[in-house]
Write a protein that holds these residues in place. Structure first.
Motif, PDB file in Angstrom:
ATOM      1  N   PHE A 160      45.736  34.674  34.448  1.00 39.64           N
ATOM      2  CA  PHE A 160      44.914  34.790  33.575  1.00 39.64           C
ATOM      3  C   PHE A 160      45.361  34.279  31.997  1.00 39.64           C
ATOM      4  O   PHE A 160      46.703  33.712  31.894  1.00 39.64           O
ATOM      5  CB  PHE A 160      45.891  36.205  34.133  1.00 39.64           C
ATOM      6  CG  PHE A 160      47.656  36.820  33.624  1.00 39.64           C
ATOM      7  CD1 PHE A 160      47.869  37.235  33.091  1.00 39.64           C
ATOM      8  CD2 PHE A 160      48.208  36.105  34.488  1.00 39.64           C
ATOM      9  CE1 PHE A 160      49.334  36.875  32.470  1.00 39.64           C
ATOM     10  CE2 PHE A 160      49.794  36.961  34.674  1.00 39.64           C
ATOM     11  CZ  PHE A 160      50.373  37.166  33.058  1.00 39.64           C
ATOM     12  N   SER A 161      44.870  35.544  31.400  1.00 39.66           N
ATOM     13  CA  SER A 161      45.648  34.494  30.353  1.00 39.66           C
ATOM     14  C   SER A 161      45.774  35.776  29.278  1.00 39.66           C
ATOM     15  O   SER A 161      45.477  36.925  29.541  1.00 39.66           O
ATOM     16  CB  SER A 161      43.577  34.716  29.074  1.00 39.66           C
ATOM     17  OG  SER A 161      43.271  35.153  29.946  1.00 39.66           O
ATOM     18  N   GLN A 211      47.989  38.395  41.039  1.00 41.19           N
ATOM     19  CA  GLN A 211      47.186  37.952  40.554  1.00 41.19           C
ATOM     20  C   GLN A 211      48.223  36.742  39.025  1.00 41.19           C
ATOM     21  O   GLN A 211      49.121  37.910  38.603  1.00 41.19           O
ATOM     22  CB  GLN A 211      46.221  38.147  39.690  1.00 41.19           C
ATOM     23  CG  GLN A 211      45.349  38.397  38.605  1.00 41.19           C
ATOM     24  CD  GLN A 211      44.705  36.981  39.304  1.00 41.19           C
ATOM     25  OE1 GLN A 211      44.556  36.510  40.335  1.00 41.19           O
ATOM     26  NE2 GLN A 211      43.940  36.013  38.377  1.00 41.19           N
ATOM     27  N   TYR A 243      44.982  41.149  27.609  1.00 42.50           N
ATOM     28  CA  TYR A 243      44.686  40.666  28.868  1.00 42.50           C
ATOM     29  C   TYR A 243      43.367  40.548  29.105  1.00 42.50           C
ATOM     30  O   TYR A 243      42.651  41.478  28.821  1.00 42.50           O
ATOM     31  CB  TYR A 243      45.691  41.222  29.920  1.00 42.50           C
ATOM     32  CG  TYR A 243      47.175  41.419  29.786  1.00 42.50           C
ATOM     33  CD1 TYR A 243      47.689  40.573  30.000  1.00 42.50           C
ATOM     34  CD2 TYR A 243      47.692  42.501  28.779  1.00 42.50           C
ATOM     35  CE1 TYR A 243      49.642  40.323  29.620  1.00 42.50           C
ATOM     36  CE2 TYR A 243      49.628  42.412  28.694  1.00 42.50           C
ATOM     37  CZ  TYR A 243      49.747  41.552  29.077  1.00 42.50           C
ATOM     38  OH  TYR A 243      51.512  41.241  28.787  1.00 42.50           O
ATOM     39  N   LYS A 244      43.163  38.849  29.969  1.00 43.68           N
ATOM     40  CA  LYS A 244      42.102  39.178  31.291  1.00 43.68           C
ATOM     41  C   LYS A 244      42.469  38.297  32.375  1.00 43.68           C
ATOM     42  O   LYS A 244      43.305  38.256  32.168  1.00 43.68           O
ATOM     43  CB  LYS A 244      41.343  37.523  29.894  1.00 43.68           C
ATOM     44  CG  LYS A 244      40.541  38.768  28.525  1.00 43.68           C
ATOM     45  CD  LYS A 244      39.456  37.573  28.469  1.00 43.68           C
ATOM     46  CE  LYS A 244      39.171  38.094  27.005  1.00 43.68           C
ATOM     47  NZ  LYS A 244      37.441  36.259  26.119  1.00 43.68           N
ATOM     48  N   ASN A 245      41.680  38.855  33.648  1.00 40.47           N
ATOM     49  CA  ASN A 245      42.131  38.631  34.293  1.00 40.47           C
ATOM     50  C   ASN A 245      43.091  39.114  35.456  1.00 40.47           C
ATOM     51  O   ASN A 245      43.910  38.285  36.021  1.00 40.47           O
ATOM     52  CB  ASN A 245      41.639  37.387  34.621  1.00 40.47           C
ATOM     53  CG  ASN A 245      41.295  36.753  36.217  1.00 40.47           C
ATOM     54  OD1 ASN A 245      40.623  37.603  37.137  1.00 40.47           O
ATOM     55  ND2 ASN A 245      42.173  35.841  36.282  1.00 40.47           N
ATOM     56  N   SER A 246      43.816  40.093  34.249  1.00 35.34           N
ATOM     57  CA  SER A 246      44.892  40.710  35.044  1.00 35.34           C
ATOM     58  C   SER A 246      45.493  41.934  34.737  1.00 35.34           C
ATOM     59  O   SER A 246      45.907  42.970  33.920  1.00 35.34           O
ATOM     60  CB  SER A 246      46.328  40.186  34.202  1.00 35.34           C
ATOM     61  OG  SER A 246      47.242  40.453  34.862  1.00 35.34           O
TER      62      SER A 246
END
Length: 469
Positions: free
Chosen positions: A95-96, A92, A110-113
């Motif tokens: 992400f942010s 992945q 973290y987001k989306n990780s």
């Protein structure tokens, strides 16, 4: 069937989309309104710049590229280069992350990780153990006796067990993650009870045989972490016998383990090549020459340009004729009266062959020291001294010999005029270059200082005396 076909097409398109995306890391920094942020990756224990971007007035920055990043541990280095966080890169790569410099451990989000959320939880766990760690360090610092140090041992064991238990639990819950691969690689073999009939070397043999069991060498995940280089360093420095023949066998076996991953193969071959080409230990150039002849000449160093490859191959071919155990190359030269002489016409139990330059600062110190050792000890051991001038004028050479009373030596100059490519055959790239040859002019040692040469000759003469008894 049509639904299956549509599903396969959808999966294929998603895969292409992910490939096309490359990577994109969106970062929000608190208390920053400018500057440059850097993304670096480990390559072994060294870090290299992977990307950089300017921070906006609102503290936002986006790192992105069309090509996906190779997996590993990356460093997000904040403006000013005084602070950084480590982040995991694996599958992945979009992400942010929000970073608050007042507390990099507990206020990073973290987001989306999922990989980095798990990594963050591990770092937070380690942070919680810092109180116990500090207590241990304070006890060790205040220790005055072995008994004082021993009091800290239970605390060290407790801390080590807590960390390992966390890692083992993580591996069980998240076995397919990059962090689990890192934790597995950090583990060391647990030696079982010694079986009946086994000798005292059982523990060493078991540990060495199972050292790589938990290390994933079939994927690229460990190359861009400090873990793989650390494992290689310990294995070849502590577990492999320090002899070129043994090292060569283990190098080939190690490289064979990496064949399923181009990145691992590349890193391991590079590390072994660099490690033994630059080794301070005498005789390890034989390992370098073997690696070059077996892998580089065969065209397996796919990452090198022709120019880079040729330099490495040329270096190996320069070393090959003067490896320990090789017959010294014939050497013709002229003495101080310009009469022809030959290395092989000088008969002696041992021959110290010195390439030197009367204008070289180091030679001005070492040549008189060599002469003193020769007259004090080596001459009585049957040693002959041959000094060959490499640079400087004839007048400078003769003046140095007379000034320092270098009597008893065979002095030679102008070896190149006799058709000898002595610089390549004896790898004379600096002076003084010293070789020790045996009675048959085989190379038994090289690149030794006066003190090392003294010890080496004493060991040789003691060994030969013992062999005759």
């Amino acid at each position: 069937m049509r639904k299956l076909f549509v599903l396969l097409i959808a999966i294929f398109l998603v895969h292409l989309q992910l490939q096309a995306q490359g990577y994109q890391i969106s970062i929000k920094l608190k208390n920053f309104t400018g500057g440059k942020l850097f993304l670096a990756n480990y390559m072994g224990r060294t870090t290299y710049l992977a990307d950089s971007a300017d921070v906006s007035a609102t503290g936002e920055v986006v790192l992105k590229g069309k090509e996906r990043l190779l997996p590993g541990i990356y460093l997000v280095v904040l403006p000013g280069k005084q602070q950084y966080i480590e982040a995991l890169i694996d599958k992945q790569q979009v992400f942010s992350v929000s970073i608050d410099t007042s507390d990099l451990i507990n206020k990073t989000v973290y987001k989306n990780s999922p990989d980095n959320e798990l990594f963050l939880s591990y770092n937070q766990f380690l942070f919680q153990q810092e109180t116990l760690s500090r207590n241990i360090q304070q006890q060790l610092k205040a220790a005055h006796t072995a008994a004082d140090s021993a009091k800290a041992l239970p605390l060290q064991q407790e801390l080590g067990k807590k960390i390992q238990d966390f890692r083992n639990g993580f591996i069980a819950k998240h076995p397919a993650t990059i962090l689990a691969a890192i934790f597995r690689a950090m583990k060391e073999p647990e030696i079982p009870k010694q079986p009946v009939g086994e000798d005292s070397s059982f523990a060493y043999r078991y540990f060495k045989a199972h050292y790589w069991d938990e290390v994933d060498l079939e994927s690229d995940r460990l190359v861009r972490t400090p873990i793989l280089e650390g494992k290689l360093k310990k294995y070849f420095e502590q577990l492999v016998p320090n002899h070129p023949d043994s090292i060569i066998v283990d190098c080939d076996a190690m490289i064979a383990r990496t064949r399923k991953s181009k990145e691992v193969f590349k890193f391991v071959l590079w590390w072994l090549t660099y490690n033994y080409e630059s080794s301070p230990y005498m005789g390890m150039d034989a390992v370098f020459v073997h690696l070059v002849e077996k892998y580089y000449v065969a065209g397996e160093a796919f990452w090198l340009s022709d120019e880079q490859l040729n330099k490495i191959v040329d270096r190996a071919y320069t070393m090959a004729p003067n490896l320990i155990g090789k017959q010294a190359a014939p050497l013709e030269f002229k003495d101080t009266a310009s009469r022809p002489l030959s290395l092989y016409k000088t008969q002696a139990k041992y021959t110290v062959l010195v390439f030197w330059d009367p204008t070289c600062g180091h030679c001005k110190t070492e040549i008189p020291r060599l002469d003193s050792a020769y007259k004090a000890s080596w001459k009585s051991k049957g040693v002959a001294m041959i000094g060959v001038k490499t640079e400087g004028t004839q007048q400078e050479w003769l003046a140095f010999i007379n000034e320092h009373h270098l009597s008893g030596w065979v002095h030679g100059s102008d070896p190149q005029s006799a058709g000898n490519n002595y610089r390549r055959l004896y790898d004379v790239y600096s002076t003084p270059m010293i070789y020790l040859l045996d009675e048959k002019k085989k190379i038994v040692a090289k690149r030794l200082g006066v003190d090392q040469l003294q010890e080496f000759l004493e060991r040789l003469t003691t060994k030969n005396t013992a062999a005759r008894l």
